[in-house]
Design a protein around this motif. Structure first.
Motif, PDB file in Angstrom:
ATOM      1  N   VAL A 192       7.481  11.368   0.273  1.00  0.00           N
ATOM      2  CA  VAL A 192       7.594  10.182  -0.471  1.00  0.00           C
ATOM      3  C   VAL A 192       6.419   9.413  -0.640  1.00  0.00           C
ATOM      4  O   VAL A 192       5.379   9.495   0.019  1.00  0.00           O
ATOM      5  N   THR A 193       6.270   8.407  -1.593  1.00  0.00           N
ATOM      6  CA  THR A 193       5.365   7.542  -1.852  1.00  0.00           C
ATOM      7  C   THR A 193       5.413   6.363  -0.774  1.00  0.00           C
ATOM      8  O   THR A 193       6.227   5.828  -0.896  1.00  0.00           O
ATOM      9  N   VAL A 194       4.384   6.195   0.132  1.00  0.00           N
ATOM     10  CA  VAL A 194       4.306   5.091   0.775  1.00  0.00           C
ATOM     11  C   VAL A 194       3.268   4.148   0.514  1.00  0.00           C
ATOM     12  O   VAL A 194       1.796   4.612   0.343  1.00  0.00           O
ATOM     13  N   SER A 195       3.453   2.809   0.103  1.00  0.00           N
ATOM     14  CA  SER A 195       2.266   2.017  -0.559  1.00  0.00           C
ATOM     15  C   SER A 195       2.396   0.512   0.173  1.00  0.00           C
ATOM     16  O   SER A 195       3.402   0.071   0.627  1.00  0.00           O
ATOM     17  N   TYR A 196       0.951   0.196   0.127  1.00  0.00           N
ATOM     18  CA  TYR A 196       0.772  -1.155   0.473  1.00  0.00           C
ATOM     19  C   TYR A 196       0.835  -2.281  -0.650  1.00  0.00           C
ATOM     20  O   TYR A 196       0.254  -1.937  -1.720  1.00  0.00           O
ATOM     21  N   PHE A 197       1.574  -3.220  -0.612  1.00  0.00           N
ATOM     22  CA  PHE A 197       1.855  -4.244  -1.722  1.00  0.00           C
ATOM     23  C   PHE A 197       1.329  -5.620  -1.247  1.00  0.00           C
ATOM     24  O   PHE A 197       1.561  -6.049   0.116  1.00  0.00           O
ATOM     25  N   TYR A 198       0.872  -6.452  -2.174  1.00  0.00           N
ATOM     26  CA  TYR A 198       0.325  -7.710  -1.839  1.00  0.00           C
ATOM     27  C   TYR A 198       1.121  -8.791  -2.721  1.00  0.00           C
ATOM     28  O   TYR A 198       0.972  -8.666  -3.730  1.00  0.00           O
ATOM     29  N   ASP A 199       1.540  -9.682  -2.078  1.00  0.00           N
ATOM     30  CA  ASP A 199       2.355 -10.504  -2.556  1.00  0.00           C
ATOM     31  C   ASP A 199       1.326 -12.112  -2.494  1.00  0.00           C
ATOM     32  O   ASP A 199       1.430 -12.687  -1.459  1.00  0.00           O
ATOM     33  N   TYR A 229       1.436  -9.134   3.143  1.00  0.00           N
ATOM     34  CA  TYR A 229       1.033  -7.947   2.788  1.00  0.00           C
ATOM     35  C   TYR A 229       2.347  -7.131   3.407  1.00  0.00           C
ATOM     36  O   TYR A 229       2.597  -7.326   4.339  1.00  0.00           O
ATOM     37  N   ARG A 230       2.882  -6.203   2.347  1.00  0.00           N
ATOM     38  CA  ARG A 230       3.792  -5.199   2.995  1.00  0.00           C
ATOM     39  C   ARG A 230       3.860  -3.975   2.810  1.00  0.00           C
ATOM     40  O   ARG A 230       2.964  -3.265   1.774  1.00  0.00           O
ATOM     41  N   ILE A 231       4.480  -3.081   3.715  1.00  0.00           N
ATOM     42  CA  ILE A 231       4.592  -1.629   3.337  1.00  0.00           C
ATOM     43  C   ILE A 231       6.012  -1.165   2.810  1.00  0.00           C
ATOM     44  O   ILE A 231       6.882  -1.711   3.274  1.00  0.00           O
ATOM     45  N   ILE A 232       5.954  -0.700   1.603  1.00  0.00           N
ATOM     46  CA  ILE A 232       7.073  -0.159   0.932  1.00  0.00           C
ATOM     47  C   ILE A 232       7.104   1.002   0.794  1.00  0.00           C
ATOM     48  O   ILE A 232       6.151   1.675   0.220  1.00  0.00           O
ATOM     49  N   SER A 233       8.387   1.757   0.679  1.00  0.00           N
ATOM     50  CA  SER A 233       8.651   3.077   0.276  1.00  0.00           C
ATOM     51  C   SER A 233       9.926   3.318  -0.116  1.00  0.00           C
ATOM     52  O   SER A 233      11.146   2.974   0.258  1.00  0.00           O
ATOM     53  N   LEU A 234      10.087   4.067  -1.286  1.00  0.00           N
ATOM     54  CA  LEU A 234      11.363   4.141  -1.982  1.00  0.00           C
ATOM     55  C   LEU A 234      11.677   5.639  -2.341  1.00  0.00           C
ATOM     56  O   LEU A 234      10.838   6.537  -2.524  1.00  0.00           O
ATOM     57  N   ILE A 245      13.539   2.779   1.890  1.00  0.00           N
ATOM     58  CA  ILE A 245      13.798   3.366   3.239  1.00  0.00           C
ATOM     59  C   ILE A 245      12.507   2.614   4.127  1.00  0.00           C
ATOM     60  O   ILE A 245      12.573   2.737   5.300  1.00  0.00           O
ATOM     61  N   ILE A 246      11.682   1.973   3.764  1.00  0.00           N
ATOM     62  CA  ILE A 246      10.502   1.067   4.173  1.00  0.00           C
ATOM     63  C   ILE A 246      10.349  -0.072   3.514  1.00  0.00           C
ATOM     64  O   ILE A 246      10.173   0.042   2.351  1.00  0.00           O
ATOM     65  N   ASN A 247      10.500  -1.089   4.173  1.00  0.00           N
ATOM     66  CA  ASN A 247      10.162  -2.460   3.719  1.00  0.00           C
ATOM     67  C   ASN A 247       9.780  -3.422   4.740  1.00  0.00           C
ATOM     68  O   ASN A 247      10.712  -4.147   5.583  1.00  0.00           O
ATOM     69  N   SER A 248       8.480  -3.290   5.397  1.00  0.00           N
ATOM     70  CA  SER A 248       8.146  -3.712   6.476  1.00  0.00           C
ATOM     71  C   SER A 248       6.871  -4.689   6.071  1.00  0.00           C
ATOM     72  O   SER A 248       5.931  -4.484   5.318  1.00  0.00           O
ATOM     73  N   THR A 249       6.914  -5.921   6.659  1.00  0.00           N
ATOM     74  CA  THR A 249       5.955  -7.117   6.278  1.00  0.00           C
ATOM     75  C   THR A 249       4.927  -6.877   7.367  1.00  0.00           C
ATOM     76  O   THR A 249       5.140  -6.994   8.499  1.00  0.00           O
ATOM     77  N   ILE A 250       3.641  -6.849   7.303  1.00  0.00           N
ATOM     78  CA  ILE A 250       2.606  -6.680   8.115  1.00  0.00           C
ATOM     79  C   ILE A 250       2.221  -8.141   8.744  1.00  0.00           C
ATOM     80  O   ILE A 250       2.129  -8.949   8.095  1.00  0.00           O
ATOM     81  N   THR A 251       2.219  -8.033  10.154  1.00  0.00           N
ATOM     82  CA  THR A 251       2.098  -9.323  10.975  1.00  0.00           C
ATOM     83  C   THR A 251       0.978  -9.112  11.818  1.00  0.00           C
ATOM     84  O   THR A 251       0.705  -8.030  11.925  1.00  0.00           O
ATOM     85  N   PRO A 252       0.296 -10.280  12.121  1.00  0.00           N
ATOM     86  CA  PRO A 252      -1.028  -9.888  12.996  1.00  0.00           C
ATOM     87  C   PRO A 252      -0.645  -9.278  14.261  1.00  0.00           C
ATOM     88  O   PRO A 252      -1.646  -8.626  14.941  1.00  0.00           O
ATOM     89  N   ASN A 253       0.563  -9.440  14.668  1.00  0.00           N
ATOM     90  CA  ASN A 253       0.907  -8.609  16.012  1.00  0.00           C
ATOM     91  C   ASN A 253       1.359  -7.375  16.053  1.00  0.00           C
ATOM     92  O   ASN A 253       1.722  -6.637  16.987  1.00  0.00           O
ATOM     93  N   MET A 254       1.101  -6.676  14.863  1.00  0.00           N
ATOM     94  CA  MET A 254       1.654  -5.506  14.765  1.00  0.00           C
ATOM     95  C   MET A 254       0.426  -4.390  15.176  1.00  0.00           C
ATOM     96  O   MET A 254      -0.667  -4.743  14.851  1.00  0.00           O
ATOM     97  N   THR A 255       0.935  -3.404  15.518  1.00  0.00           N
ATOM     98  CA  THR A 255      -0.130  -2.241  15.980  1.00  0.00           C
ATOM     99  C   THR A 255       0.310  -0.521  15.318  1.00  0.00           C
ATOM    100  O   THR A 255       1.326  -0.480  15.711  1.00  0.00           O
ATOM    101  N   PHE A 256      -0.688  -0.287  14.481  1.00  0.00           N
ATOM    102  CA  PHE A 256      -0.393   1.125  14.335  1.00  0.00           C
ATOM    103  C   PHE A 256      -0.842   2.095  15.166  1.00  0.00           C
ATOM    104  O   PHE A 256      -2.185   2.086  15.473  1.00  0.00           O
ATOM    105  N   THR A 257      -0.153   3.117  15.681  1.00  0.00           N
ATOM    106  CA  THR A 257      -0.653   4.147  16.816  1.00  0.00           C
ATOM    107  C   THR A 257      -0.626   5.489  16.146  1.00  0.00           C
ATOM    108  O   THR A 257       0.439   5.825  15.647  1.00  0.00           O
ATOM    109  N   LYS A 258      -1.621   6.163  16.355  1.00  0.00           N
ATOM    110  CA  LYS A 258      -1.827   7.475  16.164  1.00  0.00           C
ATOM    111  C   LYS A 258      -1.217   8.301  17.428  1.00  0.00           C
ATOM    112  O   LYS A 258      -1.809   8.223  18.272  1.00  0.00           O
ATOM    113  N   THR A 259      -0.013   8.955  17.016  1.00  0.00           N
ATOM    114  CA  THR A 259       0.340   9.912  18.209  1.00  0.00           C
ATOM    115  C   THR A 259       0.048  11.056  17.931  1.00  0.00           C
ATOM    116  O   THR A 259       0.006  11.990  19.129  1.00  0.00           O
ATOM    117  N   SER A 260      -0.399  11.717  17.028  1.00  0.00           N
ATOM    118  CA  SER A 260      -1.013  12.985  17.032  1.00  0.00           C
ATOM    119  C   SER A 260      -1.979  13.345  15.884  1.00  0.00           C
ATOM    120  O   SER A 260      -2.361  11.909  15.193  1.00  0.00           O
TER     121      SER A 260
END
Length: 367
Positions: A43-50, A56-61, A67-82
């Motif tokens: 599915v399409t996963v997009s970054y949105f700016y309000d 900034y938010r990550i949203i996927s429909l 199925i995704i409605n996540s607000t990006i905060t400074p303490n978040m970390t994106f990890t590559k597991t593979s």
């Protein structure tokens, strides 16, 4: 539902700044270990700016379901597991999201955007805090030209330290009462400021409530329009099919059909490649199971061999002990035989002398 309407309202207000396609997963809330797919296909996963809230938010429909409605905060970390999979934790949603990409490049691009928007969210938060500090701590000059301390809630109500030990600096007088307000003009300014802020918030809340009510009132109309659009699309599709059968395909339809066929072939090739990769993984897993079984068998045989070796070493030690005992007995027996031979030699010598003596006596008697 109202949540979907509200989400649609936010999507209309926000603009996507980066989009990609991926398979979406969420961590199992029970085990906290296994991944649970939330979409049957990519599915399409997009970054949105309000811009109104500067977030900034990550949203996927998936259809009409978020199925995704996540607000990006400074303490978040994106990890590559593979090479093709990454994840991040959302404490507000109390879950962990996972994304499976078709290539390592898409994953790297998404991770770069995540770091970029995370830094932007951090800078926006710092600017917002600085702005709040500036608006919440105004200062005034005294009549003599000296700067007074900024007005804060602690200076109005008094902190515990101030109530125990009042400030006795040269530019301020000690308080007669803990709850006395020393700067009425500044307090009035702050009150007006917060009243204006409250009025603005109430106005925004009223607008949002009106938008929600309007969206709720238009739900049926939207559903009817959607059904009409679906009927119209189905009718047009049938009409196109009829035209293809009757008058043949036009150049545009042929081009679209060719593109669709190419897309289908690409998808089938990708699916076939995934199936082959899955078969390879299954074969590797089966080989791993066989190797593990062989390892267990060899380990068991090795343990049995070690046990047998220990028993043989014990038997060998016992045989060596017996051999030493037999050697001692044989040596004792040899000594006894030597003694007996020496005794026999002595007796034989005596018998020989006796024989010689008897022979002499016999010869003397006959003469």
């Amino acid at each position: 539902s109202l949540i979907q309407i509200f989400l649609s309202f936010l999507l209309f207000r926000e603009q996507p700044i980066f989009s990609t396609r991926a398979h979406v997963f969420q961590i199992d809330p029970n085990t906290k270990k296994n991944w649970v797919p939330t979409s049957k296909h990519a599915v399409t996963v997009s970054y949105f700016y309000d811009s109104t809230r500067n977030v900034y938010r990550i949203i996927s429909l998936d259809g009409s379901k978020a199925i995704i409605n996540s607000t990006i905060t400074p303490n978040m970390t994106f990890t590559k597991t593979s090479q093709k999979f990454g994840q991040w934790a959302d404490s507000r949603a109390n879950t962990v999201y996972g994304l499976g990409f078709s290539s390592e490049g898409h994953l790297s691009k998404f991770a770069e955007k995540f770091a970029e928007f995370k830094e932007a969210a951090r800078l926006a938060k710092e600017k917002s805090q600085e702005k709040m500090e500036l608006t919440s701590t105004p200062s005034q000059e005294s009549a003599t030209g000296d700067l007074q301390s900024p007005l804060t809630p602690e200076s109005i109500n008094g902190t515990d330290d101030e109530r125990v030990t009042p400030d006795v600096s040269q530019n301020s007088e000690p308080r007669a009462e803990p709850n006395a307000v020393p700067f009425p003009h500044s307090s009035t300014t702050i009150s007006k400021h917060w009243e204006a802020e409250l009025a603005a918030l109430k106005g925004n809340n009223a607008k949002l409530t009106a938008a929600l009510l309007e969206s709720t009132a238009n739900v049926k109309q939207w559903k009817q329009q959607l059904a009409a659009y679906q009927d119209e699309a189905e009718r047009l599709h049938k009409r196109v099919t009829e035209l293809e059968c009757v008058s043949g395909q036009t150049t545009g339809i042929k081009t679209q059909k060719t593109e669709l066929n190419q897309t289908i072939e690409e998808l089938e090739a990708a699916l076939k490649a995934k199936e082959e990769e899955l078969e390879q993984l299954k074969a590797e897993v089966e080989n791993a199971h066989q190797l593990q079984s062989q390892k267990d068998t060899v380990t068991q045989k090795l343990q049995e061999t070690e046990t047998r070796n220990t028993e043989l070493e014990a038997q060998l030690a016992e045989l060596e002990q017996r051999l030493e005992s037999n050697q001692v007995e044989q040596e004792s027996f040899r000594k006894s035989l030597r003694s007996l031979l020496e005794l026999l030699d002595g007796k034989i010598f005596e018998l020989t002398e006796l024989r010689d003596s008897l022979a002499k006596l016999i010869e003397g008697g006959s003469s």
